[in-house]
Design a protein around this motif. Structure first.
Motif, PDB file in Angstrom:
ATOM      1  N   SER A 124       0.808  -1.217   0.000  1.00 14.60           N
ATOM      2  CA  SER A 124       0.000   0.000   0.000  1.00 14.60           C
ATOM      3  C   SER A 124       0.841   1.267   0.000  1.00 14.60           C
ATOM      4  O   SER A 124       0.423   2.295  -0.553  1.00 14.60           O
ATOM      5  CB  SER A 124      -0.942   0.002   1.213  1.00 14.60           C
ATOM      6  N   ASP A 125       2.038   1.212   0.590  1.00 12.17           N
ATOM      7  CA  ASP A 125       2.902   2.395   0.603  1.00 12.17           C
ATOM      8  C   ASP A 125       3.881   2.419  -0.568  1.00 12.17           C
ATOM      9  O   ASP A 125       4.757   3.301  -0.646  1.00 12.17           O
ATOM     10  CB  ASP A 125       3.667   2.493   1.926  1.00 12.17           C
ATOM     11  N   LYS A 126       3.742   1.455  -1.481  1.00  6.98           N
ATOM     12  CA  LYS A 126       4.552   1.365  -2.705  1.00  6.98           C
ATOM     13  C   LYS A 126       6.047   1.174  -2.426  1.00  6.98           C
ATOM     14  O   LYS A 126       6.888   1.469  -3.280  1.00  6.98           O
ATOM     15  CB  LYS A 126       4.354   2.620  -3.583  1.00  6.98           C
ATOM     16  N   THR A 127       6.376   0.635  -1.266  1.00  6.41           N
ATOM     17  CA  THR A 127       7.790   0.394  -0.951  1.00  6.41           C
ATOM     18  C   THR A 127       8.182  -1.071  -1.123  1.00  6.41           C
ATOM     19  O   THR A 127       9.362  -1.417  -0.988  1.00  6.41           O
ATOM     20  CB  THR A 127       8.110   0.818   0.488  1.00  6.41           C
ATOM     21  N   GLY A 131      15.969   5.474  -2.535  1.00  2.00           N
ATOM     22  CA  GLY A 131      15.747   5.960  -3.894  1.00  2.00           C
ATOM     23  C   GLY A 131      15.838   4.932  -4.989  1.00  2.00           C
ATOM     24  O   GLY A 131      15.808   5.291  -6.174  1.00  2.00           O
ATOM     25  N   SER A 132      15.940   3.636  -4.645  1.00  2.00           N
ATOM     26  CA  SER A 132      16.035   2.627  -5.704  1.00  2.00           C
ATOM     27  C   SER A 132      15.460   1.297  -5.237  1.00  2.00           C
ATOM     28  O   SER A 132      15.346   1.035  -4.037  1.00  2.00           O
ATOM     29  CB  SER A 132      17.489   2.431  -6.146  1.00  2.00           C
ATOM     30  N   TRP A 133      15.115   0.439  -6.206  1.00  2.00           N
ATOM     31  CA  TRP A 133      14.620  -0.902  -5.915  1.00  2.00           C
ATOM     32  C   TRP A 133      15.805  -1.838  -5.708  1.00  2.00           C
ATOM     33  O   TRP A 133      16.711  -1.890  -6.536  1.00  2.00           O
ATOM     34  CB  TRP A 133      13.732  -1.409  -7.051  1.00  2.00           C
ATOM     35  N   HIS A 134      15.762  -2.592  -4.618  1.00  2.00           N
ATOM     36  CA  HIS A 134      16.854  -3.508  -4.301  1.00  2.00           C
ATOM     37  C   HIS A 134      16.618  -4.881  -4.941  1.00  2.00           C
ATOM     38  O   HIS A 134      15.520  -5.182  -5.411  1.00  2.00           O
ATOM     39  CB  HIS A 134      16.989  -3.657  -2.784  1.00  2.00           C
ATOM     40  N   LYS A 135      17.657  -5.692  -4.941  1.00  2.00           N
ATOM     41  CA  LYS A 135      17.568  -7.024  -5.534  1.00  2.00           C
ATOM     42  C   LYS A 135      16.438  -7.823  -4.892  1.00  2.00           C
ATOM     43  O   LYS A 135      16.284  -7.837  -3.674  1.00  2.00           O
ATOM     44  CB  LYS A 135      18.896  -7.761  -5.352  1.00  2.00           C
ATOM     45  N   ALA A 136      15.653  -8.475  -5.724  1.00  2.00           N
ATOM     46  CA  ALA A 136      14.501  -9.235  -5.241  1.00  2.00           C
ATOM     47  C   ALA A 136      14.947 -10.452  -4.446  1.00  2.00           C
ATOM     48  O   ALA A 136      15.931 -11.123  -4.792  1.00  2.00           O
ATOM     49  CB  ALA A 136      13.631  -9.658  -6.405  1.00  2.00           C
ATOM     50  N   ILE A 137      14.198 -10.735  -3.383  1.00  2.00           N
ATOM     51  CA  ILE A 137      14.485 -11.878  -2.515  1.00  2.00           C
ATOM     52  C   ILE A 137      13.332 -12.877  -2.610  1.00  2.00           C
ATOM     53  O   ILE A 137      12.157 -12.494  -2.567  1.00  2.00           O
ATOM     54  CB  ILE A 137      14.660 -11.419  -1.063  1.00  2.00           C
ATOM     55  N   LYS A 138      13.672 -14.136  -2.736  1.00  2.00           N
ATOM     56  CA  LYS A 138      12.662 -15.195  -2.777  1.00  2.00           C
ATOM     57  C   LYS A 138      12.041 -15.353  -1.387  1.00  2.00           C
ATOM     58  O   LYS A 138      12.746 -15.384  -0.382  1.00  2.00           O
ATOM     59  CB  LYS A 138      13.322 -16.501  -3.220  1.00  2.00           C
ATOM     60  N   LEU A 139      10.713 -15.425  -1.324  1.00  2.00           N
ATOM     61  CA  LEU A 139      10.042 -15.605  -0.045  1.00  2.00           C
ATOM     62  C   LEU A 139      10.393 -16.965   0.543  1.00  2.00           C
ATOM     63  O   LEU A 139      10.723 -17.900  -0.182  1.00  2.00           O
ATOM     64  CB  LEU A 139       8.524 -15.479  -0.210  1.00  2.00           C
ATOM     65  N   PRO A 140      10.334 -17.108   1.861  1.00  2.00           N
ATOM     66  CA  PRO A 140      10.783 -18.347   2.527  1.00  2.00           C
ATOM     67  C   PRO A 140       9.951 -19.565   2.126  1.00  2.00           C
ATOM     68  O   PRO A 140       8.877 -19.443   1.529  1.00  2.00           O
ATOM     69  CB  PRO A 140      10.611 -18.022   4.011  1.00  2.00           C
ATOM     70  N   GLU A 141      10.460 -20.744   2.496  1.00  2.00           N
ATOM     71  CA  GLU A 141       9.832 -22.002   2.107  1.00  2.00           C
ATOM     72  C   GLU A 141       8.447 -22.193   2.705  1.00  2.00           C
ATOM     73  O   GLU A 141       7.663 -23.007   2.216  1.00  2.00           O
ATOM     74  CB  GLU A 141      10.734 -23.190   2.481  1.00  2.00           C
ATOM     75  N   ILE A 142       8.116 -21.445   3.745  1.00  6.51           N
ATOM     76  CA  ILE A 142       6.768 -21.529   4.297  1.00  6.51           C
ATOM     77  C   ILE A 142       5.750 -21.006   3.277  1.00  6.51           C
ATOM     78  O   ILE A 142       4.584 -21.393   3.283  1.00  6.51           O
ATOM     79  CB  ILE A 142       6.666 -20.733   5.624  1.00  6.51           C
ATOM     80  N   ILE A 143       6.232 -20.153   2.343  1.00  6.11           N
ATOM     81  CA  ILE A 143       5.396 -19.631   1.251  1.00  6.11           C
ATOM     82  C   ILE A 143       5.674 -20.411  -0.031  1.00  6.11           C
ATOM     83  O   ILE A 143       4.768 -20.943  -0.665  1.00  6.11           O
ATOM     84  CB  ILE A 143       5.650 -18.131   1.025  1.00  6.11           C
ATOM     85  N   ASN A 144       6.930 -20.466  -0.427  1.00  4.58           N
ATOM     86  CA  ASN A 144       7.332 -21.164  -1.652  1.00  4.58           C
ATOM     87  C   ASN A 144       7.704 -22.602  -1.335  1.00  4.58           C
ATOM     88  O   ASN A 144       8.863 -22.913  -1.040  1.00  4.58           O
ATOM     89  CB  ASN A 144       8.514 -20.446  -2.313  1.00  4.58           C
TER      90      ASN A 144
END
Length: 360
Positions: free
Chosen positions: A53-56, A82-95
């Protein structure tokens, strides 16, 4: 029979990527490239993005290219300094390993907790892809996902959840619930694990092809009445002769139910959907046919809808009327909720033609 995605030769099929575009004042979209570069992968399919919701925070999916059943996982990227950081895979409880987790949709609940709805074929569901949710705690901790339950999920597939927080309505697509064909878009009021019986949004939003990816624009805005969805219905851009191989984005609008003209009465709002940059509003004047007024969404016409009813619009005898989207509960005589709009249309005709006989 449903029009499902035709197969495209894997060697010719491009990778699915995230794209971004900015809408100009004239209604046209202009491509941007600085945003999407942070997320696309040269070896994986990427897509299905949703912002916090806060677009962060930006949640999205990465999928392998393994045919015919790629494996998908949800990732998150954070906007800091001021920038988008490297994407992190969600933990195994999700994936969950060896299963797909995809179609994230970020929202919140009445306790102002962050909630992530998603689709997954993990064990513990009712079959195929089911819809699940997890509550996000302390910014990066996730509760054990819970299934949305048997009212929503079927033995087939439920995908692309979108939660309208203002009206507390979940929109999603299913090919297991009663549908026109393929994946249809449904709505259900509720939250988390408690839901009302889903309602098919009906024609023309749904077709006999696959219709999914439904979203509303700024769902927190009560006056908003536009959105987008994805479909592989015929007459879209296609790589095969049958015309249903590929998915296009459609825009829809619907009436707000307010009076638009002194001489015309709005009859319906729940199924006034029309794809591809047009709006449709049903109007009627006493003694004449109810009629749909269709306008381009980018037209410069005035806000008030006007219809000049001529002699050719008058209700005549010995006319055949066709009713669409009349549904009954299975093996019962109970009408389903999505049948009401079309029957209201029939009532408007019968009021003008009292004493008429109906043949079914």
């Amino acid at each position: 029979s449903s029009l499902r995605n035709d197969s495209v030769n894997n060697s010719d099929a491009p990778l699915v990527k995230i794209f971004s575009a900015v809408k100009e004042n004239n209604g046209n979209f202009i491509r941007k490239t600085d945003f999407e570069k942070k997320f696309n992968d040269v070896n994986l399919h990427t897509g299905n993005g949703t912002f916090s919701s806060d677009k962060t925070k930006f949640y999205f999916t990465k999928c392998t290219t393994d045919a015919p059943t790629p494996t998908c996982n949800i990732y998150v990227s954070c906007f800091k300094n001021g920038s988008w950081h490297k994407a992190i895979k969600l933990p195994e409880i999700i994936n969950v390993k060896k299963y797909s987790t995809t179609h994230p949709n970020y929202t919140s609940n009445k306790k102002n907790q962050e909630v992530l709805y998603f689709s997954s074929d993990r064990p513990g569901g009712y079959g195929g892809f089911d819809l699940w949710f997890t509550v996000i705690k302390n910014d990066s901790d996730y509760t054990v996902p819970k299934n949305l339950g048997q009212k929503i999920n079927t033995s087939e597939n439920e995908i692309t959840p979108f939660y309208d927080l203002l009206n507390k309505v979940l929109y999603f697509s299913s090919d297991g619930l009663k549908n026109i064909g393929g994946l249809d878009i449904f709505s259900s009021k509720g939250a988390l694990s408690k839901w009302e019986t889903p309602v098919n949004l009906g024609y023309p939003l749904n077709s006999n092809a696959d219709d999914f990816g439904y979203i509303l624009l700024d769902s927190d805005n009560e006056k908003e009445n536009q959105g987008y969805f994805v479909s592989n219905r015929k007459d879209t851009v296609s790589l095969t002769k049958s015309g249903t191989c590929c998915d296009d984005i459609f825009k829809f609008t619907w009436s707000t139910g307010k009076e638009k003209s002194d001489s015309a009465k709005l009859l319906t709002q729940s199924t006034n959907f029309l794809a591809a940059d047009t709006t449709k509003t049903m109007v009627q004047q006493k003694g004449y046919y109810a009629e749909n007024i269709i306008k381009g969404v980018n037209s410069n016409s005035e806000d008030t809808l006007r219809k000049d009813f001529g002699t050719s619009d008058k209700i005549e005898k010995n006319i055949t009327y066709s009713l669409k989207n009349i549904y009954f509960d299975f093996d019962k005589a109970t009408l389903r909720a999505e049948s009401v709009t079309e029957l209201d249309y029939l009532v408007s005709i019968l009021k003008e033609m009292q004493g008429v006989l109906i043949e079914i």
